[in-house]
Design an enzyme around this catalytic site. Structure first.
Site, PDB file in Angstrom:
ATOM      1  N   ARG A  82      31.871  40.826  47.831  1.00  0.00           N
ATOM      2  CA  ARG A  82      32.936  40.232  48.645  1.00  0.00           C
ATOM      3  C   ARG A  82      33.841  41.342  49.172  1.00  0.00           C
ATOM      4  O   ARG A  82      34.419  42.086  48.378  1.00  0.00           O
ATOM      5  CB  ARG A  82      33.744  39.234  47.800  1.00  0.00           C
ATOM      6  CG  ARG A  82      34.977  38.706  48.516  1.00  0.00           C
ATOM      7  CD  ARG A  82      35.743  37.672  47.692  1.00  0.00           C
ATOM      8  NE  ARG A  82      36.907  37.214  48.428  1.00  0.00           N
ATOM      9  CZ  ARG A  82      38.175  37.518  48.104  1.00  0.00           C
ATOM     10  NH1 ARG A  82      38.452  38.244  47.035  1.00  0.00           N
ATOM     11  NH2 ARG A  82      39.158  37.081  48.850  1.00  0.00           N
ATOM     12  N   HIS A 126      42.545  39.828  54.682  1.00  0.00           N
ATOM     13  CA  HIS A 126      43.089  40.167  53.364  1.00  0.00           C
ATOM     14  C   HIS A 126      44.323  41.054  53.596  1.00  0.00           C
ATOM     15  O   HIS A 126      44.347  42.225  53.247  1.00  0.00           O
ATOM     16  CB  HIS A 126      42.026  40.844  52.507  1.00  0.00           C
ATOM     17  CG  HIS A 126      42.283  40.783  51.026  1.00  0.00           C
ATOM     18  ND1 HIS A 126      41.357  40.302  50.122  1.00  0.00           N
ATOM     19  CD2 HIS A 126      43.365  41.149  50.289  1.00  0.00           C
ATOM     20  CE1 HIS A 126      41.851  40.392  48.888  1.00  0.00           C
ATOM     21  NE2 HIS A 126      43.073  40.905  48.968  1.00  0.00           N
ATOM     22  N   GLU A 171      44.494  34.251  49.854  1.00  0.00           N
ATOM     23  CA  GLU A 171      45.769  33.967  49.193  1.00  0.00           C
ATOM     24  C   GLU A 171      46.956  33.748  50.133  1.00  0.00           C
ATOM     25  O   GLU A 171      47.868  34.582  50.200  1.00  0.00           O
ATOM     26  CB  GLU A 171      46.105  35.087  48.199  1.00  0.00           C
ATOM     27  CG  GLU A 171      45.059  35.263  47.107  1.00  0.00           C
ATOM     28  CD  GLU A 171      45.502  36.255  46.024  1.00  0.00           C
ATOM     29  OE1 GLU A 171      46.402  37.054  46.294  1.00  0.00           O
ATOM     30  OE2 GLU A 171      44.943  36.196  44.922  1.00  0.00           O
ATOM     31  N   ASN A 296      41.139  32.757  43.177  1.00  0.00           N
ATOM     32  CA  ASN A 296      41.498  34.049  42.575  1.00  0.00           C
ATOM     33  C   ASN A 296      42.333  33.753  41.341  1.00  0.00           C
ATOM     34  O   ASN A 296      43.380  33.102  41.440  1.00  0.00           O
ATOM     35  CB  ASN A 296      42.309  34.904  43.553  1.00  0.00           C
ATOM     36  CG  ASN A 296      41.454  35.424  44.693  1.00  0.00           C
ATOM     37  OD1 ASN A 296      40.246  35.214  44.727  1.00  0.00           O
ATOM     38  ND2 ASN A 296      42.080  36.113  45.635  1.00  0.00           N
ATOM     39  N   TYR A 298      44.032  35.171  37.614  1.00  0.00           N
ATOM     40  CA  TYR A 298      44.414  36.299  36.760  1.00  0.00           C
ATOM     41  C   TYR A 298      45.116  35.879  35.472  1.00  0.00           C
ATOM     42  O   TYR A 298      44.857  36.411  34.409  1.00  0.00           O
ATOM     43  CB  TYR A 298      45.311  37.276  37.543  1.00  0.00           C
ATOM     44  CG  TYR A 298      44.525  38.011  38.607  1.00  0.00           C
ATOM     45  CD1 TYR A 298      43.902  39.212  38.316  1.00  0.00           C
ATOM     46  CD2 TYR A 298      44.352  37.481  39.876  1.00  0.00           C
ATOM     47  CE1 TYR A 298      43.139  39.875  39.265  1.00  0.00           C
ATOM     48  CE2 TYR A 298      43.585  38.135  40.830  1.00  0.00           C
ATOM     49  CZ  TYR A 298      42.981  39.329  40.515  1.00  0.00           C
ATOM     50  OH  TYR A 298      42.221  39.982  41.445  1.00  0.00           O
ATOM     51  N   GLU A 357      37.993  36.215  42.727  1.00  0.00           N
ATOM     52  CA  GLU A 357      38.607  37.360  42.056  1.00  0.00           C
ATOM     53  C   GLU A 357      38.958  36.963  40.635  1.00  0.00           C
ATOM     54  O   GLU A 357      39.437  35.840  40.396  1.00  0.00           O
ATOM     55  CB  GLU A 357      39.927  37.803  42.717  1.00  0.00           C
ATOM     56  CG  GLU A 357      39.770  38.517  44.022  1.00  0.00           C
ATOM     57  CD  GLU A 357      41.107  38.941  44.625  1.00  0.00           C
ATOM     58  OE1 GLU A 357      42.089  39.183  43.875  1.00  0.00           O
ATOM     59  OE2 GLU A 357      41.176  39.035  45.858  1.00  0.00           O
TER      60      GLU A 357
HETATM   61  O1  LGS Z   1      44.442  43.617  44.250  1.00  0.00           O
HETATM   62  C1  LGS Z   1      44.870  42.305  44.334  1.00  0.00           C
HETATM   63  C2  LGS Z   1      44.678  41.576  43.044  1.00  0.00           C
HETATM   64  C3  LGS Z   1      45.258  42.163  41.793  1.00  0.00           C
HETATM   65  O2  LGS Z   1      45.950  41.064  41.155  1.00  0.00           O
HETATM   66  C4  LGS Z   1      44.115  41.528  45.423  1.00  0.00           C
HETATM   67  O3  LGS Z   1      44.128  42.204  46.659  1.00  0.00           O
HETATM   68  C5  LGS Z   1      44.765  40.185  45.606  1.00  0.00           C
HETATM   69  O4  LGS Z   1      43.900  39.361  46.373  1.00  0.00           O
HETATM   70  C6  LGS Z   1      45.197  39.475  44.321  1.00  0.00           C
HETATM   71  O5  LGS Z   1      46.451  38.921  44.551  1.00  0.00           O
HETATM   72  N1  LGS Z   1      45.332  40.303  43.143  1.00  0.00           N
HETATM   73  C7  LGS Z   1      46.042  40.043  42.032  1.00  0.00           C
HETATM   74  N2  LGS Z   1      46.727  38.989  41.831  1.00  0.00           N
HETATM   75  C8  LGS Z   1      47.325  38.626  40.601  1.00  0.00           C
HETATM   76  C9  LGS Z   1      48.530  37.807  40.771  1.00  0.00           C
HETATM   77  C10 LGS Z   1      49.137  37.526  39.435  1.00  0.00           C
HETATM   78  C11 LGS Z   1      50.556  37.146  39.621  1.00  0.00           C
HETATM   79  C12 LGS Z   1      51.306  37.239  38.357  1.00  0.00           C
HETATM   80  C13 LGS Z   1      52.765  37.273  38.668  1.00  0.00           C
HETATM   81  C14 LGS Z   1      53.541  37.443  37.409  1.00  0.00           C
HETATM   82  C15 LGS Z   1      54.972  37.754  37.725  1.00  0.00           C
END
Ligand code: LGS
Length: 453
Positions: A82, A126, A171, A296, A298, A357
């Protein structure tokens, strides 16, 4: 013997295993060969925006090393890859003239993947909006729906018969919350009024691209959402109300209108005078049926009522009993199962889902030691999350594949190169790639259809 040791984690036949990246995070050479500037070129070159002043100028130099990176994918046994296309590489001004050299880059990449037997999954957007479009208001300009569909058409036609699975937008929530509400991501605005409008236009652009795809494209198209489930902090009514606001603002803001349900009620309460109503026909466009949806995933959050936390009035309570990654996110795999079950309920139980993801940042050394990168925490995260995903399939979730985030250590947006998410280590001084222990495990998972888990 515990059931843990006897249980099989074999995944269904045809389950698609891959890894994910995004253009600005890995390619480098973002302005080479006639490419136009993107909002991330601008944002990263503006002092104060990026940790340690990092930029994507070189990143993983994938623009020059893509062949080597396909070899790497083969060593990882990947069945799919991807990636995202940089809009301003292909159309430097965002609209109008095509930059043939930019398009050629993706042409070679797609052919290289197909030759290697790796299925390309392409994301149109993206986060790297052409700067020329930002000068016209970017996601605040309603015309962006047409600009986006026109850009999509170029790709749908060029890659017809070669790229069969498309994602429109990665996203929406992060684009809007990071780019227009809190300003931590490009273009760095901080306005609830703007966020509400930008969010709506992101959804309209998605719908317009899906419609165009039906006219000129071939294959499957969908959108990629980030869902971070919200668990109760207590049984107090004010905490439950906060949890609902957080769930509406992050998870349902985009999901509900995509599913034809309009915006969640709670958003009026969250945004107050910044909220507005939109024409009915917009919601028809937004809910244009798709063929699949990307998730996605996490972490989870446990929000409590926090009247001073703008604008959602909720704040996550740190779950000190569990491990947290380098980015401070709680490791809690059961929530991954729950989210997959929830999402399949929300999407009607039949829409094919894909994990587009999932991954974690941990401390890894800057260079390999005796040819190895031991990353036991990432190995553990991977194992436990793949098992949690298997549980969701057992509960009937129509899950078709999993893309690990990420193929390579890369530019973690405004956090720069300080956070490593790769299953492959990148030595940013030499560009040397080393498959980490987590990558070695992943290759075995793919080879054995999950039996090694
Ligand atoms: O690298 C990004 C990854 C890493 O963690 C990627 O480009 C994105 O598409 C994606 O948003 N990504 C990502 N998201 C994790 C979001 C977790 C939010 C937790 C917030 C806590 C305060």
């Amino acid at each position: 013997m515990s059931s843990e040791t006897t249980r099989s984690y074999r995944f269904p036949e045809g389950f698609l295993w891959g890894a994910a990246t995004a253009a600005y995070q890995i390619e480098g050479s973002s302005m080479a060969d006639g490419a136009g500037e993107s909002i991330w070129d601008r944002f990263s070159h503006t002092p104060g925006n990026m940790k340690d002043g990092d930029t994507g100028d070189v990143a993983c130099d994938h623009y020059n090393r893509w062949r080597e990176d396909i070899e790497l994918m083969k060593r990882l046994n990947l069945q799919a890859y991807r990636f995202s296309v940089s809009w301003s590489r292909v159309i430097p001004e965002g609209r109008g003239a095509i930059n043939a050299k930019g398009l050629d880059f993706y042409d070679r990449l797609v052919d290289g993947l197909l030759e290697a037997g790796i299925e390309p999954l392409a994301t149109l957007y993206h986060w790297d909006l052409p700067a020329a479009l930002d000068d016209r208001g970017g996601w605040l300009n309603p015309d962006i729906a047409d600009w986006f569909a026109d850009y999509g058409q170029v790709l749908f036609e060029t890659f017809k018969g070669r790229v069969k699975t498309w994602g429109t937008i990665n996203e929406p929530w992060v684009i809007v919350d990071g780019g227009y509400l809190h300003g931590a991501l490009a273009p760095g605005h901080r306005s609830a009024f703007e966020a509400v409008i930008a969010g709506h236009n992101v959804l309209r652009a998605h719908g317009a691209a899906v419609k165009r795809f039906r006219e000129v494209g071939e294959g499957r198209i969908g959108i990629v959402l980030n869902i971070e489930p919200k668990y109760p902090a207590s049984d107090k009514p004010e905490d439950e109300a906060a949890r609902k606001r957080a769930e509406a603002q992050m998870n349902r803001w985009f999901l509900d209108p995509l599913m034809g349900r309009g915006y969640p009620e709670e958003l009026k309460d969250v945004y107050g005078e910044a909220w507005r109503e939109f024409p009915r026909e917009d919601f028809e466009l937004i809910a244009e049926p798709t063929d699949w949806m990307g998730l996605n995933w996490y972490t989870r959050a446990v929000p409590e009522n926090a009247p001073d936390a703008w604008p959602v009035r909720a704040r996550p309570v740190k779950q000190v009993q569990h491990a947290h990654t380098e980015t401070g996110w709680e490791v809690y795999p059961p929530a991954f199962t729950d989210t997959l079950v929830w999402l399949s309920e929300q999407t009607g139980g039949k829409l094919p889902l894909m994990v587009t993801e999932n991954g974690s940042a941990w401390y890894d050394p800057p260079h390999a030691i005796e040819g190895r990168i031991h990353d036991p925490m990432r190995v553990h995260y991977l194992q436990t999350h793949l098992k949690a995903m298997h549980d969701a399939i057992g509960k009937g979730v129509p899950l078709r594949g999993y893309m690990a985030w990420s193929l390579l250590d890369n530019l973690e947006w405004s956090l720069g190169y300080s956070k490593r998410f790769g299953i492959t280590h990148v030595n940013f001084a030499t560009q040397e790639r080393t498959i980490k222990d987590s990558g070695l495990l992943y290759a075995e998972v793919i080879r054995s259809h999950g039996e090694v888990l």
